[in-house]
Design a protein around this motif. Structure first.
Motif, PDB file in Angstrom:
ATOM      1  N   THR A  34       0.847  -1.191   0.000  1.00  0.00           N
ATOM      2  CA  THR A  34       0.000   0.000   0.000  1.00  0.00           C
ATOM      3  C   THR A  34       0.881   1.238   0.000  1.00  0.00           C
ATOM      4  OG1 THR A  34      -0.126  -0.082   2.424  1.00  0.00           O
ATOM      5  CG2 THR A  34      -1.909  -1.109   1.185  1.00  0.00           C
ATOM      6  N   MET A  35       0.395   2.312  -0.617  1.00  0.00           N
ATOM      7  CA  MET A  35       1.145   3.564  -0.711  1.00  0.00           C
ATOM      8  C   MET A  35       0.347   4.670  -0.056  1.00  0.00           C
ATOM      9  SD  MET A  35       2.839   3.285  -4.496  1.00  0.00           S
ATOM     10  CE  MET A  35       3.638   1.756  -5.017  1.00  0.00           C
ATOM     11  N   TRP A  36       1.056   5.438   0.789  1.00  0.00           N
ATOM     12  CA  TRP A  36       0.387   6.421   1.641  1.00  0.00           C
ATOM     13  C   TRP A  36       1.012   7.797   1.505  1.00  0.00           C
ATOM     14  CZ3 TRP A  36      -3.478   4.652   5.153  1.00  0.00           C
ATOM     15  CH2 TRP A  36      -3.608   3.273   5.222  1.00  0.00           C
ATOM     16  N   LYS A  37       0.173   8.798   1.685  1.00  0.00           N
ATOM     17  CA  LYS A  37       0.605  10.167   1.954  1.00  0.00           C
ATOM     18  C   LYS A  37       0.306  10.465   3.418  1.00  0.00           C
ATOM     19  CE  LYS A  37       2.056  12.618  -1.740  1.00  0.00           C
ATOM     20  NZ  LYS A  37       3.237  13.502  -1.756  1.00  0.00           N
ATOM     21  N   LEU A  38       1.145  11.286   4.032  1.00  0.00           N
ATOM     22  CA  LEU A  38       0.943  11.570   5.448  1.00  0.00           C
ATOM     23  C   LEU A  38      -0.361  12.308   5.720  1.00  0.00           C
ATOM     24  CD1 LEU A  38       4.568  12.537   6.512  1.00  0.00           C
ATOM     25  CD2 LEU A  38       3.406  10.351   6.747  1.00  0.00           C
ATOM     26  N   THR A  39      -0.920  12.906   4.689  1.00  0.00           N
ATOM     27  CA  THR A  39      -2.175  13.654   4.861  1.00  0.00           C
ATOM     28  C   THR A  39      -3.405  12.830   4.522  1.00  0.00           C
ATOM     29  OG1 THR A  39      -1.921  14.506   2.607  1.00  0.00           O
ATOM     30  CG2 THR A  39      -1.052  15.856   4.406  1.00  0.00           C
ATOM     31  N   SER A  40      -3.207  11.575   4.087  1.00  0.00           N
ATOM     32  CA  SER A  40      -4.352  10.752   3.682  1.00  0.00           C
ATOM     33  C   SER A  40      -4.667   9.714   4.751  1.00  0.00           C
ATOM     34  CB  SER A  40      -4.055  10.051   2.348  1.00  0.00           C
ATOM     35  OG  SER A  40      -2.952   9.182   2.487  1.00  0.00           O
ATOM     36  N   LYS A  41      -5.927   9.440   4.937  1.00  0.00           N
ATOM     37  CA  LYS A  41      -6.361   8.445   5.915  1.00  0.00           C
ATOM     38  C   LYS A  41      -6.616   7.081   5.279  1.00  0.00           C
ATOM     39  CE  LYS A  41      -8.408  11.796   9.077  1.00  0.00           C
ATOM     40  NZ  LYS A  41      -9.613  12.200   9.842  1.00  0.00           N
ATOM     41  N   ALA A  42      -6.484   7.009   3.968  1.00  0.00           N
ATOM     42  CA  ALA A  42      -6.647   5.753   3.237  1.00  0.00           C
ATOM     43  C   ALA A  42      -5.501   5.637   2.245  1.00  0.00           C
ATOM     44  CB  ALA A  42      -7.991   5.727   2.508  1.00  0.00           C
ATOM     45  N   PRO A  43      -5.091   4.430   1.892  1.00  0.00           N
ATOM     46  CA  PRO A  43      -3.977   4.280   0.949  1.00  0.00           C
ATOM     47  C   PRO A  43      -4.318   4.831  -0.425  1.00  0.00           C
ATOM     48  CG  PRO A  43      -5.031   2.161   1.372  1.00  0.00           C
ATOM     49  CD  PRO A  43      -5.613   3.131   2.352  1.00  0.00           C
TER      50      PRO A  43
END
Length: 216
Positions: A34-43
């Motif tokens: 999974t790939m995430w941004k620190l500002t996102s709550k979902a991948p």
């Protein structure tokens, strides 16, 4: 703490960061990345990459190529523009550590053996370039290329070492003039404080000074 997210995808033993866009990929025990941004709550992206747990991740400097290693002893290269597998390489054991050089060489390590793979045709067809073994019984924990120097650092269970990998890194003199200037400044600074350098300021001997108070 900036963020704390529950993935719901099982144990996560592998975390990396894409240096080009600061996206954080996480490898899970179910074979999913999974790939995430620190500002996102979902991948942002969810990819099923392997049939078993993800053991290592690495990113090419162009940000379009990702390498993943799985417990089923396979290394896969992915095109992140299409999320397709570019190449599948056989592995040798279950534990991996990987790193891409600036010129795209891929270092993989497992047990006490390091393998360097390269794409010499330009068609993303990676093949073996070099191999290196450390003392038998030592377990390699981490491999990492040194930027702008053809050196690969190897950290194992007992020590740290480095090997020379010709052609793995970019030449700083061809990339940016300020890097060359910075190296020259650092070299001049070090030479002024190096007592073995010819530029080191020498104190004049007392015996060589003329004695004006001496009466003949």
């Amino acid at each position: 703490m900036v963020g704390n997210f529950r993935t719901g995808l099982g144990r996560s033993d592998t975390v990396q960061i894409n240096p080009c866009n600061n996206v954080v990929p996480v490898g899970h025990s179910g074979g999913t990345v999974t790939m995430w941004k620190l500002t996102s709550k979902a991948p942002l992206v969810k990819m099923l990459c392997h049939k078993g747990p993800i053991t290592a991740l690495a990113f090419h400097s162009n940000s379009h190529l990702m390498a993943t290693a799985g417990m089923e002893r396979k290394i896969k290269l992915w095109d992140l523009r299409k999320y397709d597998v570019v190449q599948i390489l056989p592995g040798h054991a279950t534990g991996y550590t990987m790193d891409f050089s600036q010129k795209g060489l891929l270092a993989t390590a497992t047990g006490s053996f390091v393998q360097i793979l390269g794409d010499f045709s330009g068609s993303r067809d990676y093949s073996r370039y070099m191999g290196h073994s450390i003392a038998k019984g030592y377990q390699i924990q981490k491999v990492l290329f040194r930027s702008y120097e053809d050196v690969l650092g190897i950290g194992d269970s007992m020590s740290w070492s480095s090997i020379l990998i010709p052609g793995s890194e970019e030449n700083p003199t061809l990339i940016s003039g300020w890097l060359t200037h910075l190296k020259l400044v650092n070299r001049e600074t070090r030479s002024k404080f190096d007592p073995f350098s010819t530029n080191y300021p020498r104190r004049q001997s007392c015996s060589a000074r003329p004695n004006k108070d001496r009466v003949s």
